[in-house]
Write an enzyme that holds these catalytic residues in place. Structure first.
Site, mmCIF file in Angstrom:
data_model
loop_
_atom_site.group_PDB
_atom_site.id
_atom_site.type_symbol
_atom_site.label_atom_id
_atom_site.label_comp_id
_atom_site.label_asym_id
_atom_site.label_seq_id
_atom_site.Cartn_x
_atom_site.Cartn_y
_atom_site.Cartn_z
ATOM 1 C CB CYS A 1 50.435 -9.128 44.357
ATOM 2 S SG CYS A 1 49.773 -10.268 45.381
ATOM 3 C CE LYS B 1 58.947 -2.787 44.650
ATOM 4 N NZ LYS B 1 59.312 -1.828 45.501
ATOM 5 C CB THR B 2 51.161 -5.289 48.113
ATOM 6 O OG1 THR B 2 51.692 -4.785 49.303
ATOM 7 C CG2 THR B 2 51.684 -6.713 47.920
ATOM 8 C CB ALA C 1 48.976 -3.988 51.953
ATOM 9 C CB CYS D 1 50.778 -11.368 50.420
ATOM 10 S SG CYS D 1 50.483 -12.163 48.579
HETATM 11 C C1 LIG Z 1 46.892 -9.895 39.711
HETATM 12 C C2 LIG Z 1 47.394 -8.918 40.675
HETATM 13 C C3 LIG Z 1 47.261 -9.312 42.175
HETATM 14 C C4 LIG Z 1 47.319 -8.400 43.192
HETATM 15 N N1 LIG Z 1 46.995 -8.571 44.311
HETATM 16 C C5 LIG Z 1 47.288 -7.706 45.479
HETATM 17 C C6 LIG Z 1 46.835 -8.093 46.515
HETATM 18 O O1 LIG Z 1 46.238 -9.089 47.070
HETATM 19 N N2 LIG Z 1 46.911 -7.286 47.584
HETATM 20 C C7 LIG Z 1 47.800 -5.988 47.435
HETATM 21 O O2 LIG Z 1 47.854 -5.118 48.457
HETATM 22 N N3 LIG Z 1 48.198 -5.722 46.204
HETATM 23 C C8 LIG Z 1 48.135 -6.586 45.154
HETATM 24 N N4 LIG Z 1 48.405 -6.279 43.885
HETATM 25 C C9 LIG Z 1 49.467 -5.112 43.581
HETATM 26 C C10 LIG Z 1 48.898 -3.793 43.492
HETATM 27 O O3 LIG Z 1 47.801 -3.781 42.506
HETATM 28 C C11 LIG Z 1 50.078 -2.850 43.098
HETATM 29 O O4 LIG Z 1 51.035 -2.930 44.074
HETATM 30 C C12 LIG Z 1 49.610 -1.476 43.111
HETATM 31 O O5 LIG Z 1 48.655 -1.030 42.468
HETATM 32 C C13 LIG Z 1 50.792 -0.368 43.041
HETATM 33 O O6 LIG Z 1 50.317 0.749 43.011
HETATM 34 P P1 LIG Z 1 51.257 1.884 42.093
HETATM 35 O O7 LIG Z 1 50.584 3.221 42.194
HETATM 36 O O8 LIG Z 1 52.625 1.733 42.474
HETATM 37 O O9 LIG Z 1 51.107 1.481 40.656
HETATM 38 P P2 LIG Z 1 49.806 1.242 39.926
HETATM 39 O O10 LIG Z 1 48.825 1.238 40.519
HETATM 40 O O11 LIG Z 1 50.199 0.048 38.698
HETATM 41 O O12 LIG Z 1 49.731 2.740 39.128
HETATM 42 C C14 LIG Z 1 50.869 3.223 38.194
HETATM 43 C C15 LIG Z 1 50.263 4.144 37.001
HETATM 44 O O13 LIG Z 1 51.191 4.937 36.446
HETATM 45 C C16 LIG Z 1 50.901 5.100 35.214
HETATM 46 N N5 LIG Z 1 52.032 5.174 34.339
HETATM 47 C C17 LIG Z 1 52.747 4.358 33.538
HETATM 48 N N6 LIG Z 1 53.469 4.890 32.960
HETATM 49 C C18 LIG Z 1 53.484 6.318 32.885
HETATM 50 C C19 LIG Z 1 54.084 7.339 32.214
HETATM 51 N N7 LIG Z 1 55.066 7.103 31.640
HETATM 52 N N8 LIG Z 1 53.730 8.537 32.687
HETATM 53 C C20 LIG Z 1 52.782 8.748 33.492
HETATM 54 N N9 LIG Z 1 52.035 7.866 34.069
HETATM 55 C C21 LIG Z 1 52.258 6.541 33.813
HETATM 56 C C22 LIG Z 1 49.920 4.076 34.736
HETATM 57 O O14 LIG Z 1 48.999 4.178 33.604
HETATM 58 C C23 LIG Z 1 49.021 3.629 35.910
HETATM 59 O O15 LIG Z 1 47.688 4.382 36.326
HETATM 60 C C24 LIG Z 1 47.922 -7.124 42.932
HETATM 61 C C25 LIG Z 1 48.486 -7.003 41.537
HETATM 62 C C26 LIG Z 1 47.949 -7.601 40.425
HETATM 63 C C27 LIG Z 1 48.397 -7.131 39.151
#
Ligand SMILES: Cc1cc2nc3c(=O)[nH]c(=O)nc-3n(C[C@H](O)[C@H](O)[C@H](O)COP(=O)(O)OP(=O)(O)OC[C@H]3O[C@@H](n4cnc5c(N)ncnc54)[C@H](O)[C@@H]3O)c2cc1C
Length: 439
Positions: free
Chosen positions: A190, A333-334, A336, A368
């Site tokens: 984000c 990276k979101t 969305a 965003c």
């Molecule tokens: C402050 C903030 C504001 C944001 N605002 C927005 C917004 O307004 N709009 C929007 O669309 N997005 C927003 N985002 C971004 C969004 O939250 C991420 O892009 C999204 O969560 C990514 O999903 P993901 O599954 O890739 O990663 P994550 O949801 O982070 O999940 C990754 C998972 O992998 C697990 N993991 C890590 N290492 C290992 C390992 N070695 N073995 C097994 N599992 C592991 C973790 O425990 C975690 O559960 C925001 C993020 C933050 C922090």
């Protein structure tokens, strides 16, 4: 299936979930599909495939007890939501037809289709989806960890469940002075959030009558306020209206908590600049988890899973797909983006499973919601190369009240009710109905 299925099934009325028996070390598991990471992407893709495949053919490797809707952490930092409103127990969001191994990946051996875990287990997979997200790299900024941990340091970040409430308590107790915000020189999730919290902090300090006694500075490694020109034009006006000073190409290098000083480096001329602060909001540098970053077989030079940016399939191992923040796709990276990627990974992985080609294509969609005031938001939506791709039938570059309530109430509802259950693939269907003439 493998020989040593060392799993126990625990049943309760209406719910059957399989848990690992953690006392058994060096267990060997095998599954049709292994999902590494049970965050936004992992939870949703596991839910989809739990419906496509038989019970317990999908394994999820995820170490955390809790699952967070991270986008709301910005509103926690601004006092609109609480951390508990952003959290659910992992066991309640992962699909009941899949097996959850509460453990972490430490290595992937793609040539042998094998994942090794922290507890010493091995998981043989036929297909793998890697969605392990991005982690905060506090260690890259000396003094940052100590400053975040110290309750009275005035240093916080909305980028962590542990510290986003600290932003709000720092704001509430602020009596005037220098307020600094930072944006690091690594890819982050984000990329709008570092400035959203600056805008909301400005709004709160105005309401609490201390804004006239404060200077707000936004230090960003980027040469622009936002990567998509259409929205950057509005945001520059917001910055001006709020009298926030912006230092471009400026990166936080050290926090000296005892002196309340932040050390920055300017990227053009590599000069050190020491700025005093009374409150410091840090967007930490970020990195992919070690098991991925250190594995040149599957990661690119920057440590991101190397996938085709359109079909999301690994460039060398066709039985591996990537989803979310940990892949090297050049999108914002979101959540969305994850929503839009889900349908592509679902379609292409099903095709791969039946020996077909991976034809579905991700267009780089990301969104965003840039909160500019309590009650106002610029809802940026765009695809690869920063091309706007809007859902609503109005100019989304304007600050809007509707967009604010979408961010605060609608998106969390869609996430918990539909996305983690594998039923939400982004707003394309809404866009086609309410905005049919848009390109
Ligand atoms: C402050 C903030 C504001 C944001 N605002 C927005 C917004 O307004 N709009 C929007 O669309 N997005 C927003 N985002 C971004 C969004 O939250 C991420 O892009 C999204 O969560 C990514 O999903 P993901 O599954 O890739 O990663 P994550 O949801 O982070 O999940 C990754 C998972 O992998 C697990 N993991 C890590 N290492 C290992 C390992 N070695 N073995 C097994 N599992 C592991 C973790 O425990 C975690 O559960 C925001 C993020 C933050 C922090």
């Amino acid at each position: 299936m493998n020989v040593l299925q060392k799993l126990t099934s625990i049943s309760s009325p209406g719910l059957t979930r399989s848990f690992t028996v953690s006392a058994l070390n060096n267990a060997k598991y095998s599954c049709k599909l292994l999902v590494v990471g049970g965050g936004s992407g992992g939870c949703a893709i596991a839910a989809k495939f739990a419906r496509h495949l038989k019970k317990d053919e999908v394994y999820i490797l995820e170490p955390s007890e809790d699952h967070y809707f991270q986008p709301l952490w910005t509103l926690v930092g601004a006092g609109v939501k609480t951390v508990s409103q952003t959290r659910r127990q992992m066991k309640d969001v992962l699909p009941t037809k899949a097996k959850w191994l509460k453990d972490a990946a430490v290595s992937i051996e793609p040539k042998s289709n094998l994942v090794k875990t922290r507890e010493g287990h091995e998981i043989q997979y036929e297909y793998l989806v890697v969605c392990a997200g991005l982690q905060n790299d506090y260690g890259k900024v000396p003094g940052l960890t100590e400053a975040l941990k110290h309750p009275a340091s005035g240093v916080s970040t909305i980028y962590a469940a542990d510290y986003c409430s600290k932003t709000w308590s720092d704001l509430k107790s602020f009596k005037g002075g220098e307020v600094m915000f930072t944006y690091p020189d690594t890819p982050i999730k984000c990329p709008g959030a570092p400035q959203k919290i600056a805008y909301l902090a400005d709004a709160y300090l105005r309401m609490s009558h201390v804004r006239s006694k404060s200077n707000l500075t936004y230090n960003t490694c980027l040469p622009v306020i936002f990567g998509v020109k259409k929205y950057a034009e509005t945001l520059l006006k917001v910055v001006e209206r709020k009298n926030i000073h912006v230092n471009y190409k400026t990166v936080l290098k050290e926090v000296r908590q005892d002196k309340r000083e932040a050390v920055f480096r300017t990227t053009d001329d590599n000069k050190e600049v020491v700025l005093p602060y009374n409150m410091l909001h840090v967007t930490p540098p970020m990195k992919t988890p070690d098991f991925l970053r250190n594995n040149q077989d599957i990661a690119d030079a920057a440590g991101f899973l190397e996938v085709d940016k359109y079909n999301l399939q690994h460039t060398r191992y066709p039985n591996i797909y990537g989803l979310g923040d940990c892949t090297n796709t050049p999108n914002s990276k979101t959540v969305a983006a994850v929503a839009k990627q889900l349908k592509v990974v679902e379609t292409n992985l099903l095709s791969t499973m039946s020996r077909g080609a991976a034809h579905a294509q991700y267009d780089g969609y990301g969104a965003c919601p840039l909160l500019t005031e309590y009650g106002k938001c610029v809802l940026a939506e765009f695809v690869y190369d920063g091309v706007p791709h809007e859902t609503m039938p109005f100019n989304q570059a304007q600050e809007s009240t509707i967009a604010y309530y979408m961010k605060k109430d609608l998106f969390p509802f869609l996430y918990w009710q539909f996305m983690v259950r594998g039923y939400y693939n982004g707003p394309e269907f809404v866009r086609r109905i309410i905005n049919p003439l848009a390109k």
